[in-house]
Enzyme design. Structure first.
Site, PDB file in Angstrom:
ATOM      1  N   GLU A   1       0.823  -1.213   0.000  1.00 22.54           N
ATOM      2  CA  GLU A   1       0.000   0.000   0.000  1.00 22.54           C
ATOM      3  C   GLU A   1       0.856   1.263   0.000  1.00 22.54           C
ATOM      4  O   GLU A   1       0.478   2.271  -0.590  1.00 22.54           O
ATOM      5  CB  GLU A   1      -0.902   0.042   1.249  1.00 22.54           C
ATOM      6  CG  GLU A   1      -1.953  -1.048   1.315  1.00 22.54           C
ATOM      7  CD  GLU A   1      -1.463  -2.284   2.063  1.00 22.54           C
ATOM      8  OE1 GLU A   1      -0.267  -2.641   1.947  1.00 22.54           O
ATOM      9  OE2 GLU A   1      -2.279  -2.907   2.758  1.00 22.54           O
ATOM     10  N   LEU A   2       1.997   1.194   0.712  1.00 21.92           N
ATOM     11  CA  LEU A   2       2.811   2.407   0.818  1.00 21.92           C
ATOM     12  C   LEU A   2       3.372   2.792  -0.548  1.00 21.92           C
ATOM     13  O   LEU A   2       3.350   3.955  -0.945  1.00 21.92           O
ATOM     14  CB  LEU A   2       3.947   2.208   1.828  1.00 21.92           C
ATOM     15  CG  LEU A   2       4.773   3.465   2.108  1.00 21.92           C
ATOM     16  CD1 LEU A   2       3.903   4.572   2.695  1.00 21.92           C
ATOM     17  CD2 LEU A   2       5.936   3.159   3.053  1.00 21.92           C
ATOM     18  N   LYS A   3       3.870   1.784  -1.265  1.00 19.14           N
ATOM     19  CA  LYS A   3       4.385   2.036  -2.618  1.00 19.14           C
ATOM     20  C   LYS A   3       3.292   2.712  -3.456  1.00 19.14           C
ATOM     21  O   LYS A   3       3.527   3.725  -4.112  1.00 19.14           O
ATOM     22  CB  LYS A   3       4.800   0.707  -3.246  1.00 19.14           C
ATOM     23  CG  LYS A   3       5.178   0.781  -4.713  1.00 19.14           C
ATOM     24  CD  LYS A   3       5.274  -0.634  -5.286  1.00 19.14           C
ATOM     25  CE  LYS A   3       5.547  -0.626  -6.777  1.00 19.14           C
ATOM     26  NZ  LYS A   3       6.909  -0.192  -7.116  1.00 19.14           N
TER      27      LYS A   3
ATOM     28  N   ILE B   1      26.711  -4.663 -22.325  1.00 22.22           N
ATOM     29  CA  ILE B   1      26.789  -5.565 -21.171  1.00 22.22           C
ATOM     30  C   ILE B   1      25.746  -6.671 -21.215  1.00 22.22           C
ATOM     31  O   ILE B   1      25.836  -7.650 -20.482  1.00 22.22           O
ATOM     32  CB  ILE B   1      26.704  -4.746 -19.863  1.00 22.22           C
ATOM     33  CG1 ILE B   1      27.757  -3.636 -19.858  1.00 22.22           C
ATOM     34  CG2 ILE B   1      26.888  -5.613 -18.642  1.00 22.22           C
ATOM     35  CD1 ILE B   1      29.196  -4.104 -20.057  1.00 22.22           C
ATOM     36  N   GLY B   2      24.741  -6.528 -22.034  1.00 22.04           N
ATOM     37  CA  GLY B   2      23.809  -7.655 -22.171  1.00 22.04           C
ATOM     38  C   GLY B   2      22.382  -7.257 -22.464  1.00 22.04           C
ATOM     39  O   GLY B   2      21.804  -7.634 -23.475  1.00 22.04           O
ATOM     40  N   SER B   3      21.790  -6.485 -21.566  1.00 19.27           N
ATOM     41  CA  SER B   3      20.375  -6.177 -21.775  1.00 19.27           C
ATOM     42  C   SER B   3      20.214  -4.936 -22.648  1.00 19.27           C
ATOM     43  O   SER B   3      21.033  -4.024 -22.610  1.00 19.27           O
ATOM     44  CB  SER B   3      19.668  -5.964 -20.439  1.00 19.27           C
ATOM     45  OG  SER B   3      20.290  -4.942 -19.701  1.00 19.27           O
TER      46      SER B   3
ATOM     47  N   HIS C   1      23.214   4.982 -15.501  1.00 21.41           N
ATOM     48  CA  HIS C   1      22.211   5.253 -14.474  1.00 21.41           C
ATOM     49  C   HIS C   1      21.411   6.504 -14.784  1.00 21.41           C
ATOM     50  O   HIS C   1      20.442   6.795 -14.107  1.00 21.41           O
ATOM     51  CB  HIS C   1      22.876   5.365 -13.105  1.00 21.41           C
ATOM     52  CG  HIS C   1      23.614   4.117 -12.740  1.00 21.41           C
ATOM     53  ND1 HIS C   1      24.947   3.930 -13.061  1.00 21.41           N
ATOM     54  CD2 HIS C   1      23.205   2.988 -12.146  1.00 21.41           C
ATOM     55  CE1 HIS C   1      25.333   2.728 -12.650  1.00 21.41           C
ATOM     56  NE2 HIS C   1      24.289   2.137 -12.095  1.00 21.41           N
TER      57      HIS C   1
ATOM     58  N   CYS D   1      27.045  -0.755 -17.601  1.00 17.93           N
ATOM     59  CA  CYS D   1      26.153  -1.846 -17.188  1.00 17.93           C
ATOM     60  C   CYS D   1      25.138  -2.083 -18.300  1.00 17.93           C
ATOM     61  O   CYS D   1      25.203  -1.446 -19.356  1.00 17.93           O
ATOM     62  CB  CYS D   1      25.474  -1.477 -15.860  1.00 17.93           C
ATOM     63  SG  CYS D   1      24.603  -2.866 -15.085  1.00 17.93           S
TER      64      CYS D   1
HETATM   65  N1  GLN Z   1      23.863  -8.748 -18.234  1.00 13.03           N
HETATM   66  C1  GLN Z   1      23.120  -7.954 -17.314  1.00 13.03           C
HETATM   67  C2  GLN Z   1      22.466  -6.788 -18.057  1.00 13.03           C
HETATM   68  O1  GLN Z   1      23.038  -6.350 -19.015  1.00 13.03           O
HETATM   69  C3  GLN Z   1      24.005  -7.403 -16.236  1.00 13.03           C
HETATM   70  C4  GLN Z   1      23.234  -6.589 -15.240  1.00 13.03           C
HETATM   71  C5  GLN Z   1      24.019  -6.156 -14.043  1.00 13.03           C
HETATM   72  O2  GLN Z   1      25.205  -6.140 -14.047  1.00 13.03           O
HETATM   73  N2  GLN Z   1      23.356  -5.769 -13.009  1.00 13.03           N
HETATM   74  O3  GLN Z   1      21.425  -6.319 -17.667  1.00 13.03           O
HETATM   75 ZN    ZN Z   2      26.148  -4.171 -14.270  1.00  9.77          ZN
END
Ligand code: GLN
Ligand code: ZN
Length: 771
Positions: A23-25, A448-450, A711, A743
């Site tokens: 609920e708080l969220k 990095i992947g995603s 980020h 990332c």
């Molecule tokens: N392979 C993941 C991505 O690219 C790595 C995520 C992470 O380091 N937190 O999302």
């Molecule tokens: Zn990462």
């Protein structure tokens, strides 16, 4: 009427804040979006606090805490309590005299506004909860704003409950803060003299409001602290205890043993100490005995693990409590830390096998354990005979369960030899074999992947869950996404591609759902930060991989392009770090089981023609034990499990790993020992500092320091990225450098991903032309 005076109290330091339905969220997010006003949010919060109060009281908790509630984070609350608001947030919300103004300024500090970036966020000790880092410089002026603790104390008192307000203690608050301007020779702890009088004032006012006890949390004291800090601790509590009008002071520690800080606090004039007696902190018992006990003080004994989800071993806890009786003036029973870190209630897990549910204890069940232990301690075991009987049968059922111990898994782990932990050839030889097979340019570019998790992907997953989309239609939606992501990367001109991870809800959960031994919950939400909650899987038994988990997606992605596509897995340490782990065997043993499952996946990927395989270990650094003395043993099993998962491949298969969310200065040797062919690391925010660190440590393999801080939605320019690359090339041999973001890109949007990756490729081109 005569009443027996309890010689022991049941208590906790905090309880999940969010409510059974989160609920708080919902209330906070509705306020943020403008769908509701400040009054609505304040009253929703108050309702939740009162509901918790009733829940704790009805469970039989004798001394109930207050001020553990937070709209976002308790460290941020402490900064606001002391008036430590950065200029930019004051300017962003100039008027905080109305409830809405006050909330808006608070949320500005937490989340930022268009022109005022938020406070930095980082992990709360070795938990998965994130706090906001207070910004304190030599010129910070403090002013007490104690409305929150006073209001929350008073509203409980109105219900007839005298609570124990819980506050972050002054030493911990300063140790967690940072000076954003990095003033030479200054550290936030230098401000102690300025904030201690505010704490003293706060204590006085809480006493005047009726508080009998106050809890000051000092978890920073379970990390190694030099003598001058310990001297300041002594001074601080001397000063606070000298206050004439004040509640009794309980200094609380958790997450590890107090060590050298124990004698300091034991000889201080505070009336109570709270110590953790679980896991690594069990050493507190011997330390307490060695210090001669705390005869005239109240001891709050954290004997029920506040961080795991397992039913306590009640007889063992009673044994500990019995020993403690001889070492303190009085002994109270508590969880080892705030129950913030565990889900709310096992009984909400209606999908769970009832036998397994009996092995588990979430926050609500932990209250029952604490209350039962308190009764057992004061009234004798017979008084809780029934509870002990049930506890015994549950522990026995768990110990004997075929889910928990799978002979085939155990035999395989026992058969692991040292040779399984090392690649067949040294890096130099592998490098040649990989170059002959993979053919990459200087400064290879990759991600990095995603790739962004779009609304459509989330919808497809939800539709699959609800049965509106069948497996095949879902798989086709994922393949379409993979095709698009591959085409996108080819167009941008990246060298090593990824499939984009569209099929993964979460990098741990995705694997947890496919491995035996892991269990998902329906309602096991735990606060990660602010209104973000996660549902960590539970590792309840021996881990095995019934069938390949990612091979189909990776092979499909590779079939769509001539360029190499990286296989993408989550490493054993991270699988453990972001799950609730079993407590009946060392973590290293569980990690080995996960590693063997991953090893099979790695080899299946290799067999499917994948030439590069990345095994992510973003959690490796954050799981480092708080006490330096415990770190070597952790790093041993962490490195070994990574190697076990990756070292079965041929020389010409390139192993990558990835780390983020931390600075890596103190794990460089472990990074070297992991012996991945390539590591990508977060680096953009610290201006590539890690590159020099790697060079100095003699890191012999390849590295990709992140050149884009993912980020934020900001698009770094070609010049900015080229600048980062020049810094990297100046410190580390260019022929072993890679170019990549910090990332994964799943939280980013396509516009900034396209723009930044294009800049990244162009910047790399410049460096290749003119190194
Ligand atoms: N392979 C993941 C991505 O690219 C790595 C995520 C992470 O380091 N937190 O999302
Ligand atoms: Zn990462």
């Amino acid at each position: 009427m005569t009443q027996t005076i309890p010689t022991s109290r049941a208590t906790v330091y905090g309880y999940p804040r969010q409510g059974a339905q989160r609920e708080l969220k919902k209330a906070i997010e509705s306020y943020w979006s403008g769908r509701s006003d400040a009054d609505a949010l304040l009253s929703a919060a108050r309702d939740l606090r009162l509901r918790n109060l009733v829940e704790l009281r009805e469970a039989g908790v004798d001394e109930i805490p207050s001020n553990y509630f937070s709209f976002y984070d308790h460290v941020l609350d402490t900064a606001c309590l002391l008036g430590a608001v950065p200029e930019r947030h004051l300017a962003a919300v100039p008027d905080a005299t109305t409830p809405a103004g006050e909330l808006d300024r608070y949320f500005a500090m937490a989340r930022g506004t268009a022109d005022a970036p938020p406070l930095e966020m980082t992990k709360w000790f070795d938990t998965n909860y994130h706090y906001l880092v207070p910004e304190l410089g030599p010129d910070t002026r403090f002013a007490l704003n104690l409305a929150k603790p006073l209001t929350e104390f008073a509203e409980a008192l109105d219900q007839g409950v005298t609570t124990r307000p819980v506050l972050v203690g002054p030493v911990t608050f300063l140790l967690l803060a940072k000076d954003p301007t990095g003033t030479e020779g200054f550290r936030p702890l230098d401000l102690l003299d300025r904030i201690v009088p505010l704490y003293a004032d706060l204590l006085r006012q809480l006493r005047e409001a009726g508080a009998e006890w106050v809890q000051l949390d000092e978890p920073a004291l379970v990390t190694d602290q030099p003598a001058d800090v310990l001297a300041k601790v002594a001074e601080t509590y001397e000063t606070l205890a000298a206050g004439e009008i004040r509640p009794k002071i309980l200094v609380a520690s958790y997450f590890d043993r107090l060590g050298e800080a124990l004698p300091v606090l034991a000889s201080s004039p505070v009336e109570g100490l709270a110590l953790d007696f679980t896991n690594n902190a069990a050493a507190n018992l011997d330390d307490l005995a060695a210090a001669g006990g705390i005869e005239n003080k109240r001891l709050v004994a954290g004997v029920v693990n506040g961080r795991n989800i397992w039913a306590a071993d009640l007889p063992a806890a009673l044994g500990t409590l019995g020993t403690l009786l001889g070492l303190a003036g009085s002994v109270d029973v508590a969880a080892s830390c705030s129950l913030l870190h565990v889900p709310l209630d096992v009984t909400l897990e209606t999908g769970l096998d009832p036998e397994i549910a009996g092995w588990l204890s979430f926050a609500r069940q932990k209250l029952d354990e604490i209350v039962a232990l308190r009764r057992g301690l004061t009234e004798g075991r017979a008084a809780i005979g029934n509870v002990l009987h049930i506890n015994e049968s549950r522990l026995a059922s768990r110990a004997a369960s075929p889910i928990v111990r799978v002979p085939a898994v155990r035999e395989r782990v026992a058969g692991v030899t040292d040779a399984d932990l090392h690649r067949a050839s040294p890096y130099g030889k592998r490098r040649q074999a990989q170059q002959d097979r993979i053919h990459l340019p200087q400064l290879p570019t990759t991600t990095i992947g995603s790739f962004p998790q779009t609304q459509e992907l989330r919808k497809a997953r939800a539709a699959l869950r609800k049965g509106e989309l069948d497996q095949e239609a879902y798989a086709e939606a994922m393949r379409a996404e993979i095709r698009a992501v591959i085409a996108e990367q080819e167009r941008i001109g990246l060298d090593v591609l990824v499939h984009g991870e569209p099929e993964r809800n979460d990098m741990v959960q995705y694997f947890g759902e496919q491995l035996t031994g892991f269990l998902a919950t329906q309602h096991g939400w735990v606060q990660s930060y602010g209104t973000r909650y996660v549902r960590p899987p539970l590792i309840v038994g021996d881990v095995a991989r019934p069938e390949p988990m990612t091979v189909e997606w990776s092979a499909y992605a590779q079939s769509q392009t001539e360029r190499p596509v990286k296989g993408m897995l989550t490493g054993p340490v991270t699988m453990l770090a972001w799950s609730f782990v079993r407590d009946d065997q060392p973590e290293g043993d569980t990690a080995r089981q996960v590693a063997l499952a991953l090893r099979d996946e790695v080899l299946d990927l290799e067999r499917a023609g994948i030439s590069i395989i990345q095994v992510d270990e973003p959690a490796l650094r954050e799981t480092l034990p708080l006490r330096t003395g415990e770190r070597a043993a952790y790093l041993d099993w962490a490195v070994a499990s990574f190697q076990l998962s990756t070292s079965g491949v041929r020389d010409d298969t390139q192993v990558h790993t990835h780390m983020c969310y931390a600075e890596f200065g103190d794990v460089l040797q472990a990074i070297i020992d992991m012996d991945a062919d390539v590591i990508s690391l977060e680096a953009a925010r610290s201006n590539m500092a890690i590159v020099a660190g790697l060079a100095e440590a003699g890191y012999p393999n390849e590295a990709g320091p992140g050149v884009w801080d993912i980020h934020s939605p900001r698009v770094p320019s070609v010049e900015e990225i080229a600048g980062h690359l020049r810094t990297a090339v100046a410190a580390f041999p260019a022929e072993r450098l890679w170019v990549n973001p910090d990332c994964g890109l799943k939280t980013r949007g396509y516009p900034e991903v396209r723009a930044t990756l294009a800049n990244l490729v162009e910047a790399t081109g410049r460096l290749r032309a003119r190194p």
